[in-house]
Design a protein around this motif. Structure first.
Motif, PDB file in Angstrom:
ATOM      1  N   LYS A 161     -10.143  21.698  22.370  1.00 45.01           N
ATOM      2  CA  LYS A 161      -9.279  20.545  22.578  1.00 45.01           C
ATOM      3  C   LYS A 161      -9.309  20.079  24.025  1.00 45.01           C
ATOM      4  O   LYS A 161      -9.192  18.873  24.301  1.00 45.01           O
ATOM      5  CB  LYS A 161      -7.849  20.875  22.142  1.00 45.01           C
ATOM      6  N   GLU A 162      -9.457  21.011  24.950  1.00 47.72           N
ATOM      7  CA  GLU A 162      -9.561  20.640  26.360  1.00 47.72           C
ATOM      8  C   GLU A 162     -10.840  19.847  26.592  1.00 47.72           C
ATOM      9  O   GLU A 162     -10.835  18.812  27.287  1.00 47.72           O
ATOM     10  CB  GLU A 162      -9.537  21.896  27.225  1.00 47.72           C
ATOM     11  N   ILE A 163     -11.938  20.320  26.003  1.00 49.68           N
ATOM     12  CA  ILE A 163     -13.204  19.593  26.120  1.00 49.68           C
ATOM     13  C   ILE A 163     -13.090  18.231  25.451  1.00 49.68           C
ATOM     14  O   ILE A 163     -13.603  17.221  25.955  1.00 49.68           O
ATOM     15  CB  ILE A 163     -14.340  20.409  25.479  1.00 49.68           C
ATOM     16  N   GLY A 164     -12.427  18.197  24.303  1.00 50.43           N
ATOM     17  CA  GLY A 164     -12.321  16.967  23.535  1.00 50.43           C
ATOM     18  C   GLY A 164     -11.571  15.849  24.232  1.00 50.43           C
ATOM     19  O   GLY A 164     -11.700  14.681  23.840  1.00 50.43           O
ATOM     20  N   LYS A 165     -10.793  16.167  25.254  1.00 51.14           N
ATOM     21  CA  LYS A 165     -10.091  15.114  26.004  1.00 51.14           C
ATOM     22  C   LYS A 165     -11.069  14.161  26.669  1.00 51.14           C
ATOM     23  O   LYS A 165     -10.718  13.018  26.992  1.00 51.14           O
ATOM     24  CB  LYS A 165      -9.186  15.746  27.061  1.00 51.14           C
ATOM     25  N   TYR A 166     -12.299  14.607  26.874  1.00 52.42           N
ATOM     26  CA  TYR A 166     -13.280  13.825  27.626  1.00 52.42           C
ATOM     27  C   TYR A 166     -14.472  13.419  26.765  1.00 52.42           C
ATOM     28  O   TYR A 166     -15.486  12.944  27.292  1.00 52.42           O
ATOM     29  CB  TYR A 166     -13.767  14.640  28.830  1.00 52.42           C
ATOM     30  N   GLY A 167     -14.362  13.606  25.435  1.00 48.23           N
ATOM     31  CA  GLY A 167     -15.434  13.178  24.554  1.00 48.23           C
ATOM     32  C   GLY A 167     -15.945  14.287  23.661  1.00 48.23           C
ATOM     33  O   GLY A 167     -15.609  15.460  23.833  1.00 48.23           O
ATOM     34  N   GLU A 168     -16.801  13.885  22.692  1.00 44.83           N
ATOM     35  CA  GLU A 168     -17.306  14.824  21.697  1.00 44.83           C
ATOM     36  C   GLU A 168     -18.623  15.472  22.105  1.00 44.83           C
ATOM     37  O   GLU A 168     -19.014  16.489  21.531  1.00 44.83           O
ATOM     38  CB  GLU A 168     -17.502  14.113  20.353  1.00 44.83           C
ATOM     39  N   GLU A 169     -19.337  14.907  23.062  1.00 45.24           N
ATOM     40  CA  GLU A 169     -20.650  15.420  23.437  1.00 45.24           C
ATOM     41  C   GLU A 169     -20.761  15.516  24.953  1.00 45.24           C
ATOM     42  O   GLU A 169     -20.401  14.570  25.675  1.00 45.24           O
ATOM     43  CB  GLU A 169     -21.742  14.507  22.892  1.00 45.24           C
ATOM     44  N   HIS A 170     -21.239  16.644  25.453  1.00 43.92           N
ATOM     45  CA  HIS A 170     -21.360  16.860  26.899  1.00 43.92           C
ATOM     46  C   HIS A 170     -22.558  17.759  27.175  1.00 43.92           C
ATOM     47  O   HIS A 170     -23.050  18.466  26.291  1.00 43.92           O
ATOM     48  CB  HIS A 170     -20.106  17.547  27.458  1.00 43.92           C
ATOM     49  N   SER A 171     -22.964  17.748  28.422  1.00 42.12           N
ATOM     50  CA  SER A 171     -23.960  18.733  28.855  1.00 42.12           C
ATOM     51  C   SER A 171     -23.247  20.059  29.079  1.00 42.12           C
ATOM     52  O   SER A 171     -22.025  20.107  29.279  1.00 42.12           O
ATOM     53  CB  SER A 171     -24.626  18.278  30.155  1.00 42.12           C
ATOM     54  N   ILE A 172     -23.993  21.138  29.031  1.00 41.30           N
ATOM     55  CA  ILE A 172     -23.413  22.458  29.243  1.00 41.30           C
ATOM     56  C   ILE A 172     -22.780  22.558  30.624  1.00 41.30           C
ATOM     57  O   ILE A 172     -21.697  23.139  30.790  1.00 41.30           O
ATOM     58  CB  ILE A 172     -24.488  23.547  29.054  1.00 41.30           C
ATOM     59  N   ALA A 173     -23.429  21.966  31.624  1.00 41.11           N
ATOM     60  CA  ALA A 173     -22.884  21.993  32.988  1.00 41.11           C
ATOM     61  C   ALA A 173     -21.550  21.266  33.052  1.00 41.11           C
ATOM     62  O   ALA A 173     -20.609  21.715  33.718  1.00 41.11           O
ATOM     63  CB  ALA A 173     -23.887  21.368  33.957  1.00 41.11           C
ATOM     64  N   THR A 174     -21.443  20.154  32.336  1.00 39.58           N
ATOM     65  CA  THR A 174     -20.184  19.389  32.326  1.00 39.58           C
ATOM     66  C   THR A 174     -19.084  20.182  31.636  1.00 39.58           C
ATOM     67  O   THR A 174     -17.932  20.188  32.092  1.00 39.58           O
ATOM     68  CB  THR A 174     -20.381  18.048  31.613  1.00 39.58           C
ATOM     69  N   ILE A 175     -19.420  20.843  30.533  1.00 35.09           N
ATOM     70  CA  ILE A 175     -18.426  21.649  29.815  1.00 35.09           C
ATOM     71  C   ILE A 175     -17.891  22.759  30.718  1.00 35.09           C
ATOM     72  O   ILE A 175     -16.681  23.009  30.761  1.00 35.09           O
ATOM     73  CB  ILE A 175     -19.045  22.245  28.533  1.00 35.09           C
ATOM     74  N   ALA A 176     -18.794  23.392  31.466  1.00 39.04           N
ATOM     75  CA  ALA A 176     -18.364  24.444  32.389  1.00 39.04           C
ATOM     76  C   ALA A 176     -17.397  23.879  33.422  1.00 39.04           C
ATOM     77  O   ALA A 176     -16.369  24.502  33.742  1.00 39.04           O
ATOM     78  CB  ALA A 176     -19.581  25.063  33.070  1.00 39.04           C
ATOM     79  N   GLU A 177     -17.704  22.709  33.931  1.00 39.83           N
ATOM     80  CA  GLU A 177     -16.840  22.081  34.937  1.00 39.83           C
ATOM     81  C   GLU A 177     -15.485  21.717  34.351  1.00 39.83           C
ATOM     82  O   GLU A 177     -14.439  21.915  34.984  1.00 39.83           O
ATOM     83  CB  GLU A 177     -17.534  20.835  35.496  1.00 39.83           C
ATOM     84  N   LEU A 178     -15.483  21.181  33.113  1.00 42.00           N
ATOM     85  CA  LEU A 178     -14.235  20.796  32.472  1.00 42.00           C
ATOM     86  C   LEU A 178     -13.323  22.001  32.236  1.00 42.00           C
ATOM     87  O   LEU A 178     -12.101  21.873  32.245  1.00 42.00           O
ATOM     88  CB  LEU A 178     -14.523  20.107  31.131  1.00 42.00           C
ATOM     89  N   LEU A 179     -13.934  23.161  32.040  1.00 40.64           N
ATOM     90  CA  LEU A 179     -13.157  24.382  31.789  1.00 40.64           C
ATOM     91  C   LEU A 179     -12.829  25.143  33.066  1.00 40.64           C
ATOM     92  O   LEU A 179     -12.288  26.249  33.014  1.00 40.64           O
ATOM     93  CB  LEU A 179     -13.912  25.288  30.808  1.00 40.64           C
ATOM     94  N   GLY A 180     -13.161  24.566  34.206  1.00 39.08           N
ATOM     95  CA  GLY A 180     -12.783  25.155  35.484  1.00 39.08           C
ATOM     96  C   GLY A 180     -13.694  26.246  35.987  1.00 39.08           C
ATOM     97  O   GLY A 180     -13.282  27.053  36.842  1.00 39.08           O
ATOM     98  N   HIS A 181     -14.948  26.285  35.507  1.00 36.62           N
ATOM     99  CA  HIS A 181     -15.905  27.296  35.964  1.00 36.62           C
ATOM    100  C   HIS A 181     -16.830  26.684  37.016  1.00 36.62           C
ATOM    101  O   HIS A 181     -17.306  25.555  36.869  1.00 36.62           O
ATOM    102  CB  HIS A 181     -16.724  27.833  34.800  1.00 36.62           C
ATOM    103  N   SER A 182     -17.073  27.438  38.055  1.00 37.26           N
ATOM    104  CA  SER A 182     -17.917  26.936  39.143  1.00 37.26           C
ATOM    105  C   SER A 182     -19.390  26.919  38.766  1.00 37.26           C
ATOM    106  O   SER A 182     -20.184  26.184  39.363  1.00 37.26           O
ATOM    107  CB  SER A 182     -17.728  27.807  40.395  1.00 37.26           C
ATOM    108  N   SER A 183     -19.763  27.710  37.766  1.00 37.34           N
ATOM    109  CA  SER A 183     -21.164  27.776  37.369  1.00 37.34           C
ATOM    110  C   SER A 183     -21.274  27.931  35.858  1.00 37.34           C
ATOM    111  O   SER A 183     -20.458  28.609  35.222  1.00 37.34           O
ATOM    112  CB  SER A 183     -21.862  28.962  38.052  1.00 37.34           C
ATOM    113  N   ALA A 184     -22.300  27.280  35.285  1.00 36.69           N
ATOM    114  CA  ALA A 184     -22.544  27.404  33.856  1.00 36.69           C
ATOM    115  C   ALA A 184     -23.173  28.745  33.510  1.00 36.69           C
ATOM    116  O   ALA A 184     -23.340  29.071  32.331  1.00 36.69           O
ATOM    117  CB  ALA A 184     -23.449  26.269  33.380  1.00 36.69           C
TER     118      ALA A 184
END
Length: 271
Positions: A32-55
């Motif tokens: 749901k956190e990822i879904g706030k910004y859309g249904e499709e993302h790059s892995i690097a973007t998903i890591a950033e959205l979840l607060g991780h400095s690196s994928a």
């Protein structure tokens, strides 16, 4: 050179079976956190959205693997998209639809689905016991047993297929009962309101619980229906189950007597 004794002592290692380490409760929150910004993302973007400095961090990779294992995201390469089940959880139309999607996700994990299907329903089960079954029969590594039962229990509760009991115990719900509750909700029937009705001295008493029945059992003896149901907003104390067992035995005795001496039809006198 090995001796015969050394050769016979060799034990063939069995490959352990994997499972989602991240429970469905946490996986749905992540989705749901990822879904706030859309249904499709790059892995690097998903890591950033979840607060991780690196994928490449272990914590992020664990979350990503769980999303895949639950069937919530799919894709190859560096881009991932939500599956139909994932979208139903990230953007639920109603609570019932989200619950069904969570159940689909739970049952998509073959090792969890098998343990659920092969375990007793409506009974107090020790998580330690379920963990031992997972090791002996399902191929789970002994080192991963505790993580397995924690993820299994929390995920089953999230999917509406179980309730947590006292002292590291769990009660699994029969799938048919869960489906029946959903159908009643779709038909506009208040499922909770008609689960239990006790008639005592011609007075009908209704007991309702926020989370559904903790215990539900029915005996049908001819034209007589005997129901035992306990509604609770929290887990029952362990000491209560011994008393419940005594009650069940008395009800079974009553059912046997009613079966041996069926009720006769009422005779209507003519005036």
């Amino acid at each position: 050179m090995q001796t015969a004794g050394q050769t016979s002592a060799r034990v063939k290692r069995r490959r352990s079976v994997g499972f989602p380490v991240l429970p469905l409760t946490d996986a749905s929150t992540v989705l749901k956190e990822i879904g706030k910004y859309g249904e499709e993302h790059s892995i690097a973007t998903i890591a950033e959205l979840l607060g991780h400095s690196s994928a490449n961090s272990g914590a992020f990779r664990q979350k990503l693997a769980a999303l895949r294992d639950w069937g919530l995201v799919s894709g190859r390469g560096e881009r991932l998209a939500m599956t139909d089940v994932g979208r139903a959880i990230a953007y639920p139309r109603d609570p019932e639809g989200e619950c069904l999607a969570l159940r689909d996700a739970f049952m998509s994990c073959s090792v969890f689905a098998r343990l659920y299907k092969e375990s007793q329903k409506g009974q107090l089960l020790a998580l330690e016991q379920l963990g031992n079954v997972a090791v002996l029969e399902l191929g789970i590594s002994p080192k991963s047993k505790d993580k397995f039962v924690e993820s299994f229990a929390r995920s089953a509760v999230k999917a509406g297929l179980a309730e947590l009991g006292p002292d590291q115990h769990i009660i699994l719900k029969a799938f048919e009962a869960v489906e029946g509750a959903h159908r009643d909700a779709e038909d506009g029937v208040d499922f909770d309101s008609h689960l239990v009705e006790f008639d005592t001295h011609s007075q009908s008493k209704e007991i309702r619980g926020e989370h559904g029945p903790t215990l539900h059992q029915v005996w049908q003896v001819g034209r007589v229906t005997i129901k035992l149901e306990i509604m609770s907003d929290g887990p029952l104390p362990a000491s209560a189950f011994n008393t419940i067992g005594d009650v069940v035995q008395r009800i079974e005795t009553l059912a046997e007597r009613l079966s041996a001496e069926p009720l006769e039809a009422d005779n209507q006198s003519e005036g």
